[in-house]
Design a protein around this motif. Structure first.
Motif, mmCIF file in Angstrom:
data_model
loop_
_atom_site.group_PDB
_atom_site.id
_atom_site.type_symbol
_atom_site.label_atom_id
_atom_site.label_comp_id
_atom_site.label_asym_id
_atom_site.label_seq_id
_atom_site.Cartn_x
_atom_site.Cartn_y
_atom_site.Cartn_z
ATOM 1 N N ILE A 162 -60.739 -41.364 -49.886
ATOM 2 C CA ILE A 162 -61.865 -42.097 -50.471
ATOM 3 C C ILE A 162 -63.135 -41.602 -49.789
ATOM 4 C CG2 ILE A 162 -62.947 -44.333 -50.852
ATOM 5 C CD1 ILE A 162 -60.186 -45.602 -50.769
ATOM 6 N N ALA A 208 -67.022 -45.694 -51.669
ATOM 7 C CA ALA A 208 -66.512 -46.845 -52.426
ATOM 8 C C ALA A 208 -67.656 -47.847 -52.578
ATOM 9 C CB ALA A 208 -65.323 -47.474 -51.708
ATOM 10 N N PHE A 210 -65.435 -45.471 -57.127
ATOM 11 C CA PHE A 210 -64.930 -44.562 -56.098
ATOM 12 C C PHE A 210 -65.417 -43.134 -56.333
ATOM 13 C CE2 PHE A 210 -61.277 -47.642 -55.850
ATOM 14 C CZ PHE A 210 -61.377 -47.932 -54.504
ATOM 15 N N PHE A 238 -63.391 -39.871 -55.049
ATOM 16 C CA PHE A 238 -62.213 -39.381 -54.344
ATOM 17 C C PHE A 238 -62.400 -37.902 -54.013
ATOM 18 C CE2 PHE A 238 -60.409 -42.717 -57.205
ATOM 19 C CZ PHE A 238 -59.988 -43.604 -56.222
ATOM 20 N N PHE A 252 -59.722 -50.874 -49.576
ATOM 21 C CA PHE A 252 -60.026 -49.564 -50.158
ATOM 22 C C PHE A 252 -61.461 -49.160 -49.817
ATOM 23 C CE2 PHE A 252 -56.872 -51.069 -53.524
ATOM 24 C CZ PHE A 252 -55.793 -50.422 -52.909
ATOM 25 N N ALA A 280 -64.270 -46.315 -47.722
ATOM 26 C CA ALA A 280 -64.500 -44.901 -47.425
ATOM 27 C C ALA A 280 -63.790 -44.506 -46.138
ATOM 28 C CB ALA A 280 -65.996 -44.626 -47.324
ATOM 29 N N SER A 331 -67.246 -39.800 -44.335
ATOM 30 C CA SER A 331 -67.622 -40.607 -45.503
ATOM 31 C C SER A 331 -69.146 -40.632 -45.520
ATOM 32 C CB SER A 331 -67.039 -42.018 -45.413
ATOM 33 O OG SER A 331 -67.359 -42.631 -44.193
#
Length: 322
Positions: free
Chosen positions: A20, A23, A37, A39, A61, A63, A206
């Protein structure tokens, strides 16, 4: 070995492990939350929406997490997306290390360090050389590790350093053709033009914009770093060389509507603006064409006015053995 995102064809159903990258929590028209998201694996990035997200989904869920996603690769408005049917965190014993999914620059960090170091010897202006060395030393780890952007050009580990090295290589050719160009200004400006992104961005894992990145931006941030360097090194900030160097970094986006507080009024500033734009454009087009079938058009590229680019069918000379 399992296929990567862009090794799957359009409309392929698959289960795949991905990182991820981001997010973002958003609100749908029906008032329910969903997660937008991005991905990533080593073949590239793809967006996907997770509808009707519960609070526990939002909490887990995030990053930086590796997930197993079941879904289908699709095109929506000529942009790739992943339709999510099932999503879970990677379990123990599964390939859950984020670094397995991160794209990296084609040059190793030590190779980029060596190439930039050699250029420093050609910066013969003492004030510019000292300023560039001072700032490079201060941000060296981040400079050769961070991406050059959150998601557009060179958005990979080491992308910032690789983008800079690419422009330096083109700058060498410019100097060979145009002897009137000032090497110290051109090379110094190239090395410093984007180094403020080490402050603007959060890192390579991220990637997000920092508070300073959002409210100040990398162009003004590097101008401030040059001022700090002058103070530390006892260099006159009002000398012509320093003013010209500052002008180059402040003008490198070319237009005020693109974020530069001034437009280029110096030969070297104009050159760096065009080389920067050229390298970023080629990288964005190359990235899109890598995942495009010959004889068709690429996805739309946001950074290039949402244009799509055609991938020719005929083989390149290198493919024909010429």
């Amino acid at each position: 070995m399992a296929k990567k995102i862009y090794e799957h064809e359009i409309d392929d159903n698959f289960e795949i492990y991905v990182l991820i990258k981001s997010a973002d929590i958003r609100l749908a028209k029906n008032g329910k939350k969903f997660i937008a998201f991005t991905f990533q694996d080593r073949s590239g990035q793809i967006d996907g929406k997770y509808w009707d997200a519960k609070e526990e989904d939002i909490q887990q869920f995030q990053a930086g997490q590796v997930v197993a996603v079941t879904g289908k690769r699709e095109m929506y408005q000529n942009n790739p997306q992943l339709r999510i049917t099932k999503l879970r965190l990677a379990r123990e014993g599964e390939p859950s290390r984020p670094e397995l999914y991160m794209e990296r620059a084609p040059l190793k960090s030590e190779e980029m360090v060596e190439e930039v170091s050699q250029i420093l010897f050609e910066i013969t202006s003492a004030p510019i050389n000292r300023i560039v060395r001072h700032i490079l030393k201060k941000y060296q780890r981040e400079f050769f590790e961070y991406p050059a952007a959150k998601r557009h050009h060179h958005a990979i580990v080491g992308g910032l350093g690789f983008h800079t090295v690419s422009i330096l290589r083109m700058a060498k050719t410019v100097i060979q053709h145009y002897p009137s160009v000032n090497k110290s200004l051109l090379y110094g400006g190239v090395i410093l033009h984007d180094i403020g992104k080490t402050i603007e961005l959060s890192g390579s894992m991220s990637t997000e914009y920092t508070l300073k990145g959002n409210l100040i931006g990398h162009i003004v941030l590097i101008d401030e770093e040059i001022t700090k360097a002058c103070l530390s090194l006892n260099i006159d900030e009002d000398s012509e060389e320093v003013i010209l160097l500052k002008h180059i970094v402040l003008a490198h986006h070319g237009k005020q509507e693109f974020g530069s507080p001034v437009t280029p009024h110096l030969l070297e500033a104009e050159i760096i603006h065009h080389l920067d734009n050229l390298d970023a454009s080629i990288n964005m087009i190359d990235t899109a064409l890598l995942r495009t079938t010959p004889g068709t058009f690429s996805e739309r590229i946001f950074g290039l006015e949402n244009r799509s680019f055609y991938k020719p069918i005929f083989a390149q000379p290198s493919e024909e053995g010429q």
